[in-house]
Design an enzyme around this catalytic site. Structure first.
Site, PDB file in Angstrom:
ATOM      1  N   HIS A  62       8.318   3.181  -4.330  1.00 55.08           N
ATOM      2  CA  HIS A  62       7.108   2.429  -4.701  1.00 55.08           C
ATOM      3  C   HIS A  62       6.030   2.553  -3.615  1.00 55.08           C
ATOM      4  O   HIS A  62       4.885   2.917  -3.913  1.00 55.08           O
ATOM      5  CB  HIS A  62       7.492   0.965  -4.930  1.00 55.08           C
ATOM      6  CG  HIS A  62       6.353   0.093  -5.359  1.00 55.08           C
ATOM      7  ND1 HIS A  62       6.054  -0.155  -6.674  1.00 55.08           N
ATOM      8  CD2 HIS A  62       5.426  -0.581  -4.639  1.00 55.08           C
ATOM      9  CE1 HIS A  62       5.001  -0.951  -6.748  1.00 55.08           C
ATOM     10  NE2 HIS A  62       4.593  -1.217  -5.520  1.00 55.08           N
ATOM     11  N   GLU A  63       6.389   2.256  -2.386  1.00 52.48           N
ATOM     12  CA  GLU A  63       5.376   2.283  -1.317  1.00 52.48           C
ATOM     13  C   GLU A  63       4.882   3.705  -1.086  1.00 52.48           C
ATOM     14  O   GLU A  63       3.702   3.931  -0.849  1.00 52.48           O
ATOM     15  CB  GLU A  63       5.921   1.685  -0.010  1.00 52.48           C
ATOM     16  CG  GLU A  63       6.522   0.287  -0.139  1.00 52.48           C
ATOM     17  CD  GLU A  63       5.660  -0.724  -0.884  1.00 52.48           C
ATOM     18  OE1 GLU A  63       4.425  -0.637  -0.822  1.00 52.48           O
ATOM     19  OE2 GLU A  63       6.243  -1.608  -1.566  1.00 52.48           O
ATOM     20  N   HIS A 118       2.364   4.662  -3.709  1.00 55.17           N
ATOM     21  CA  HIS A 118       1.055   4.023  -3.517  1.00 55.17           C
ATOM     22  C   HIS A 118       0.093   4.933  -2.756  1.00 55.17           C
ATOM     23  O   HIS A 118      -1.116   4.749  -2.836  1.00 55.17           O
ATOM     24  CB  HIS A 118       1.204   2.728  -2.719  1.00 55.17           C
ATOM     25  CG  HIS A 118       1.337   1.489  -3.557  1.00 55.17           C
ATOM     26  ND1 HIS A 118       0.551   1.233  -4.657  1.00 55.17           N
ATOM     27  CD2 HIS A 118       2.149   0.399  -3.430  1.00 55.17           C
ATOM     28  CE1 HIS A 118       0.877   0.046  -5.168  1.00 55.17           C
ATOM     29  NE2 HIS A 118       1.852  -0.478  -4.457  1.00 55.17           N
ATOM     30  N   MET A 178       4.980  -3.131   2.169  1.00 51.70           N
ATOM     31  CA  MET A 178       3.531  -2.951   2.105  1.00 51.70           C
ATOM     32  C   MET A 178       3.147  -1.520   2.420  1.00 51.70           C
ATOM     33  O   MET A 178       3.605  -0.933   3.392  1.00 51.70           O
ATOM     34  CB  MET A 178       2.877  -3.933   3.085  1.00 51.70           C
ATOM     35  CG  MET A 178       1.372  -3.871   3.113  1.00 51.70           C
ATOM     36  SD  MET A 178       0.655  -4.294   1.483  1.00 51.70           S
ATOM     37  CE  MET A 178      -0.782  -3.238   1.508  1.00 51.70           C
TER      38      MET A 178
HETATM   39  N1  0A1 Z   1       1.218  -4.150  -2.234  1.00 54.85           N
HETATM   40  C1  0A1 Z   1       2.567  -4.497  -1.946  1.00 54.85           C
HETATM   41  C2  0A1 Z   1       2.921  -5.905  -2.162  1.00 54.85           C
HETATM   42  C3  0A1 Z   1       2.436  -6.892  -1.180  1.00 54.85           C
HETATM   43  C4  0A1 Z   1       1.468  -7.793  -1.556  1.00 54.85           C
HETATM   44  C5  0A1 Z   1       1.065  -8.804  -0.720  1.00 54.85           C
HETATM   45  C6  0A1 Z   1       1.664  -8.892   0.494  1.00 54.85           C
HETATM   46  O1  0A1 Z   1       1.347  -9.910   1.347  1.00 54.85           O
HETATM   47  C7  0A1 Z   1       0.563 -10.935   0.886  1.00 54.85           C
HETATM   48  C8  0A1 Z   1       2.624  -8.002   0.909  1.00 54.85           C
HETATM   49  C9  0A1 Z   1       2.995  -6.987   0.047  1.00 54.85           C
HETATM   50  C10 0A1 Z   1       3.452  -3.741  -2.929  1.00 54.85           C
HETATM   51  O2  0A1 Z   1       3.134  -3.688  -4.105  1.00 54.85           O
HETATM   52  O3  0A1 Z   1       4.472  -3.230  -2.529  1.00 54.85           O
HETATM   53 ZN    ZN Z   2       2.908  -2.122  -5.038  1.00 51.58          ZN
END
Ligand code: 0A1
Ligand code: ZN
Length: 879
Positions: free
Chosen positions: A303-304, A307, A269
């Site tokens: 990836h992270e 973001h 995340m």
């Molecule tokens: N945004 C994160 C993915 C992610 C989505 C939901 C989560 O908990 C419900 C945790 C992580 C990514 O794209 O890496």
């Molecule tokens: Zn992502």
């Protein structure tokens, strides 16, 4: 859409802006494992301006409200309404300061959203809607504000206290307590909030950005994992450098934190400057992690990190726009990995993944466009469609506009929208405006679900030396959408002569032929391209580099495929031709199997594989990809009614026959790559290991298999080779397998991540006996139904990858799995819903299995108090 059992449906068209701006949010946490107290203060100001009044509506879930005040006035229960996880204060003044105090209970939180406990430390997960489990707040991505966060806790139990942004101050308190205050200067939506509190060890490095900013890079892990962070750190530094070089994007704070946890619903995340990672995507040492793990870490760390610009600095207006950040960021991480390693191999692996995971989604009960129009549980939309298909659509912009045009579009996107919450339309408009092109029709990719089929026919006229290519695109109606339109398809292709040479291409209106590949754009349902001066009947090489996410229907002869496999300049086309040839051969034998006719091996497949095995030029990683037969699920997708046992039998037969026919070559190549050199992390060594282990997996089908695998196991100095050897022993049913598993278990019993691999190897063993083994393994001390990685390793792998086990025709696999879905739903609905989707393709099986699966789906649907997450999946499947 019908409401079904899924309950409340949220529609994209119903979006309205939040009437308030929030200028600042101050949070204070009094940290405790059983109980944490959260005080929040936020400044509301009405967007409409002063003088008017409006109600303030906040989201909250499982919060124990201790106090609430508005502009210094304590509110009593008459002053506000709490209903359906919303708190409404009617008629608040246009400028209002709201203070709340709530209690939450981290140790009781098994859903792993909000604040929860992992081992002995506390952490958060807020995307998509977890912040409402922490405090009352408008928990939607378009409400952005700056945060200060004070964390107060017992100093010995929680020496490390982290949140987003920069550390402002810290101090000690009476009774062995301390506090740390964090300040994040960038306005952010609540889903990017994070905190971590506990006793964690630290690995530190640093990075100097191009403009000279010194960034401290800190990876926090549990003490025993300190020696497994090197690869993650190296990947982070590479990602930071790459984003500067390729996208001209720099990091914007002085600190970047990564925290690894064993308890996480997803991969990782991107919380602003405080990424939280599933430990699987951080921790690696050659003896504990495979090459695939190392590559996964590089990809997810990238990836992270990426973001930070695509997601955090520019975020999503609402959750329907999820692909705005995810599709784009996946595209960026794919490109990063491609630039770090072998581009061709990375592309093939990504395409294989898209076709085997996303195509079925497009064709199933959960089909949705990359920008969905409605949902019941947003967590169900973190899908291969939003992520991987979304990335493919970003890649098509890149193909259409070129690297320069694409980067111009990115630049304008950031100029216009830095600090904002925006939509997919805004992204498209930036790309279009920066390049002065009209992309309106291209925009259909955002609203249309389903995988287009492109039927290609051709005609060669030897008298006039003309060659005509006819393309016809068609998208079949999907579960969510009946009407389909023609899409814009970048069509990259070339023509090969019989000797494999690339023919020069001259369209009928062009003055002269040009050598090499072409990119044409298909926009209509049907289009024809005529080429002149084509000296012989060519073999078409279609959709090179997978230039559009379509299914290509062309009636290739095995002879034509052989030419493509041997000579095409495009790695994807070569690989795809080998896959097609193998697919045809296997499905042919499947037919023989069902008709009780003896199975036989297609000689052209033998010839093609001999060619691949004799290729001394190509990257061994590419060769190994070509030798991997299409998997059973992919083959199943090619049938109208899935023949589980026939596919399994036919694939086994073809593999065994190839292995025996080409045994000498497999042995030679195996020996050549099994060269006794000590382990290295380089892409080259990984390529050699992948070729070696693919050869071993064929040799497993021959009389030398057991001795080779045993020898590899005893001499292995890395997890890739160890796992490959044990997996082979298990698959061949060797008695040595049990000893190998027992040894592995005693070596790694205390290692959470490595034990996942031990569970996977057992869950994946084909056959109906496996369900009993899986059931027994649930009692193993290393297993926990509360841990998502364990659930995925044992239960997920059994249901999603073990076709003959899960689909045993007595229904034992289905019944076991439905029990798990029900059990999990009470603990972690998000994971339960993922598991429930194993039944999504039930209508494609024979009558017996259909009925058995339908029964289980109905049993799940009838559970009282079922979560919205599982209800949506099961409800759609049953519809
Ligand atoms: N945004 C994160 C993915 C992610 C989505 C939901 C989560 O908990 C419900 C945790 C992580 C990514 O794209 O890496
Ligand atoms: Zn992502």
């Amino acid at each position: 859409m019908k409401e079904g059992i899924a309950g409340k449906v949220i529609y994209r068209k119903d979006y309205t802006t939040y009437p308030w701006d929030i200028k600042q949010l101050d949070l204070h946490f009094d940290i405790g494992i059983e109980t944490t107290t959260v005080r929040a203060q936020m400044e509301f100001s009405l967007k409409q301006g002063p003088g008017t009044r409006q109600s303030i509506v906040l989201n909250g879930s499982d919060l124990q409200l201790l106090s609430i005040s508005l502009n210094g006035q304590e509110l009593t229960e008459e002053d506000y309404i709490v209903e359906a996880e919303k708190l409404t204060i009617p008629d608040a003044p246009s400028s209002s300061i709201l203070k709340t105090e709530v209690k939450i209970h981290p140790s009781q939180n098994s859903a792993l959203e909000g604040v929860y406990l992992s081992g002995e430390f506390l952490l958060t997960q807020c995307e998509a809607e977890g912040f409402r489990k922490i405090t009352w707040f408008p928990d939607r991505p378009d409400v952005m504000t700056t945060y200060t966060v004070t964390l107060e806790a017992d100093q010995s139990a929680f020496p490390v206290l982290l949140s987003n942004g920069n550390e402002l101050d810290r101090g000690e308190l009476a009774g062995g307590r301390h506090w740390v205050k964090w300040d994040d200067p960038f306005p952010k939506p609540s889903y990017l909030f994070a905190l971590v509190a506990g006793d964690l060890a630290l690995v530190e490095d640093h990075f100097t950005t191009r403009s000279g900013r010194e960034v401290s890079l800190r990876i926090y892990v549990e003490e025993e994992n300190l020696d497994r962070c090197e690869h993650a750190m190296e990947s982070l530094i590479n990602a930071m450098r790459w984003d500067e070089e390729r996208f001209d994007l720099e990091y914007d704070l002085n600190v970047y934190h990564i925290v690894a946890t064993n308890d996480f619903n997803m991969g990782a995340m991107e919380n602003k400057s405080l990424n939280i990672f599933n430990s699987k995507y951080v921790l690696a040492r050659p003896d504990t992690a495979t090459d695939v793990d190392f590559q996964g870490i590089e990809g997810v760390i990238g990836h992270e990190y990426f973001h930070n610009w695509t997601g955090n600095r520019v975020t999503c207006q609402d959750w329907f726009q999820l692909t705005l950040k995810e599709g784009l960021t996946v595209f960026r991480d794919e490109e990063f990995s491609a630039d770090m390693q072998s581009r061709a191999v990375k592309r093939i692996r990504d395409i294989r993944d898209l076709r085997s995971r996303q195509y079925p989604e497009d064709d199933g009960p959960m089909s949705h466009p990359i920008r969905p129009d409605h949902y019941s549980a947003i967590n169900n939309f973190y899908t291969a469609t939003v992520y991987q298909k979304g990335a493919t659509i970003i890649r098509m912009y890149h193909t259409l506009l070129g690297e320069d045009g694409f980067q111009k579009g990115m630049k304008l996107y950031f100029e216009r929208h830095d600090g904002q919450a925006v939509t997919c339309d805004d992204f498209l408009k930036a790309m279009a405006d920066a390049n002065d092109v009209n992309l309106d029709r291209f925009g259909r990719w955002y609203s249309q679900s389903g995988t287009p089929q492109v039927k290609v026919t051709d005609h060669y006229d030897a008298a006039t030396l003309t060659y005509t290519l006819n393309l016809c695109q068609h998208t079949a109606p999907t579960h969510d959408q009946q009407e389909k339109q023609a899409l814009v398809l970048p069509f990259a292709f070339g023509l090969l002569a019989d000797d494999g040479q690339e023919l020069p291409l001259q369209l009928e209106n062009e003055a002269a032929g040009k050598p090499g590949a072409r990119l044409l754009i298909m926009e209509e349902e049907q289009q024809q391209f005529t080429f002149i001066n084509i000296s012989e009947k060519p073999v078409p090489s279609l959709f090179r580099d997978f230039s559009a996410p379509v299914k290509v229907i062309y009636d290739y002869s095995q002879q034509q495929l052989a030419i493509l496999i041997a000579h095409d300049t495009d790695a994807f086309v070569r690989w795809d031709a080998a896959q097609r040839m193998a697919e045809t051969a296997i499905l042919e034998q499947r037919k023989n199997h069902s008709e009780n006719t003896p199975m036989s091996l297609d000689p052209s497949l033998v010839k093609a594989f001999r060619g691949v095995l004799s290729d001394r030029q190509a990257d061994p990683a590419l060769l190994s990809e070509a030798l991997i037969l299409p998997d059973e699920d992919y083959l199943a997708e090619q049938m109208d009614v899935v023949d589980v046992d026939g596919i399994h039998a036919a694939r086994c037969f073809v593999k065994k026959a190839l292995a025996n026919e080409l045994m000498e070559l497999f042995k030679q190549r195996y020996a050549e790559y099994n060269d006794g050199q000590p382990y290295q992390k380089s892409a080259q060594s990984m390529a050699r290991r992948s070729m070696k282990n693919v050869c071993l997996s064929y040799l497993q089908e021959t009389e030398v298999g057991e001795s080779l695998a045993s020898a590899q196991l005893s001499s292995s100095d890395n997890m890739t080779d160890t796992l490959a050897a044990i997996r082979n022993l298990i698959f061949m049913g060797s008695p040595v397998a049990e000893t190998a598993l027992a040894d592995f278990e005693s070596s790694w019993m205390d290692d959470v991540l490595v034990m996942d691999k031990w569970f996977i190897m057992q869950a994946i063993k084909p056959g109906r006996e496996t369900v009993d083994r899986v059931r027994k393994l649930m009692d193993h001390p290393a297993f926990s139904i509360q841990n998502p990685n364990k659930v995925r390793a044992l239960i997920g792998v059994f249901a999603m990858l073990n076709t003959t086990g899960f689909h045993a025709d007595d229904g034992s696999g289905y019944e076991f799995h439905a029990d798990r879905v029900i059990e999990l739903d009470g603990l972690n609905p998000q994971i339960a819903a993922r598991m429930a989707s194993a039944f999504n393709r039930w209508k494609r099986y024979d009558e017996n299995r259909k009925a058995l699966m339908q029964n289980q789906l109905q049993r799940i649907a009838s559970v009282e108090g079922l979560s919205a997450d599982v209800a949506e999946i099961v409800g759609n499947a049953l519809q």
